[in-house]
Design a protein around this motif. Structure first.
Motif, PDB file in Angstrom:
ATOM      1  N   TYR A 191      46.926   3.855  31.471  1.00  0.00           N
ATOM      2  CA  TYR A 191      46.182   4.694  30.534  1.00  0.00           C
ATOM      3  C   TYR A 191      44.541   4.572  30.790  1.00  0.00           C
ATOM      4  N   ALA A 192      44.261   3.114  30.686  1.00  0.00           N
ATOM      5  CA  ALA A 192      42.938   3.001  30.958  1.00  0.00           C
ATOM      6  C   ALA A 192      42.383   3.360  32.153  1.00  0.00           C
ATOM      7  N   LEU A 193      42.919   3.279  33.285  1.00  0.00           N
ATOM      8  CA  LEU A 193      42.529   3.518  34.730  1.00  0.00           C
ATOM      9  C   LEU A 193      42.471   5.144  34.735  1.00  0.00           C
ATOM     10  N   ALA A 194      43.591   5.712  34.300  1.00  0.00           N
ATOM     11  CA  ALA A 194      43.908   7.298  34.693  1.00  0.00           C
ATOM     12  C   ALA A 194      43.047   8.184  33.628  1.00  0.00           C
ATOM     13  N   ILE A 195      43.120   7.947  32.550  1.00  0.00           N
ATOM     14  CA  ILE A 195      42.567   9.086  31.369  1.00  0.00           C
ATOM     15  C   ILE A 195      41.098   9.702  31.629  1.00  0.00           C
ATOM     16  N   GLY A 196      40.418   8.989  32.025  1.00  0.00           N
ATOM     17  CA  GLY A 196      38.899   9.207  32.435  1.00  0.00           C
ATOM     18  C   GLY A 196      39.203  10.435  33.387  1.00  0.00           C
ATOM     19  N   PRO A 197      39.573  10.178  34.691  1.00  0.00           N
ATOM     20  CA  PRO A 197      39.762  11.237  35.813  1.00  0.00           C
ATOM     21  C   PRO A 197      40.565  12.337  35.373  1.00  0.00           C
TER      22      PRO A 197
END
Length: 227
Positions: free
Chosen positions: A185-191
């Motif tokens: 979630y931390a890695l994917a939610i921004g993009p």
């Protein structure tokens, strides 16, 4: 912008904005419930809510609503003003999350839980783009972040990181679920959020400050995601 868009008034966009707002919030609440059912780790605020739920016996949805309402109280010294989207966020997410948990049973097979986790994170990114693009105000947690950003002058990313690390740590100590899903979630939610914000942007709607992830050099009024 098309010729038709140029001749539209802000009121012309209200039906679409309302549809996007509530569709986004419903999907967001569903994504939270599905990520919990995947059982592979939650996003930071849900880790905290789960920890509180464990110790109080209240449902996750109820805790989500209560915590959202309490966070709004922190807006007062930050001089943040809630909008329709803010109030709706507090109520809808918790109700939909509890409904999703009631409909989706506990899952044990890893072959089902992994795809469910990926789907939940993707759905969350989609929902974020939908409801934020409606521009009816940020959710209580996003508003806390932008409020602190404006009051302290610190970069949004730094403020967001500090808040979420603190929330995650407290939630973990209370018994919340931290795992690979938390990292994903931390890695994917921004993009994902940035992509879907652009995808669901309402062309012709007067420009307003964006809300989800900002560049460190962005001024306070351009707070979270550059569109």
């Amino acid at each position: 912008m098309s010729i038709d868009d140029r001749h539209k008034t802000p009121q012309s966009f209200v039906p679409r904005r309302l549809i996007q707002l509530y569709a986004g919030l419903v999907l967001y609440g569903a994504s939270m419930g599905l990520q919990l059912r995947a059982g592979l780790g939650l996003e930071p605020w849900s880790v905290l809510n789960q920890g509180i739920s464990v110790h109080t016996g209240l449902s996750m949805g109820t805790v989500t609503i209560a915590s959202g309402a309490l966070i709004l109280l922190l807006w007062i010294p930050l001089r943040q003003r809630p909008g329709l989207g803010t109030v709706s966020n507090v109520v809808v997410l918790g109700l939909v999350m509890d409904a999703t948990l009631a409909l989706v049973p506990d899952l044990r097979a890893l072959g089902i839980r992994i795809p469910l986790l990926v789907f939940a994170v993707l759905l969350n990114g989609t929902a974020t783009g939908l409801y934020i693009s409606a521009r009816y105000g940020p959710g209580p947690r996003d508003g806390l972040m932008t409020g602190l950003h404006r009051r302290t002058g610190r970069p949004v990313r730094l403020v967001r990181t500090c808040i979420e690390v603190a929330v995650l740590a407290v939630g973990f100590l209370l018994g919340g679920s931290v795992g690979v899903g938390t990292v994903l979630y931390a890695l994917a939610i921004g993009p994902l959020a940035q992509f879907f914000l652009r995808r669901f942007a309402i062309k012709g709607l007067p420009e307003q400050p964006s809300l989800v992830a900002a560049r460190n050099s962005s001024p306070p009024e351009r707070a979270i995601l550059s569109e």
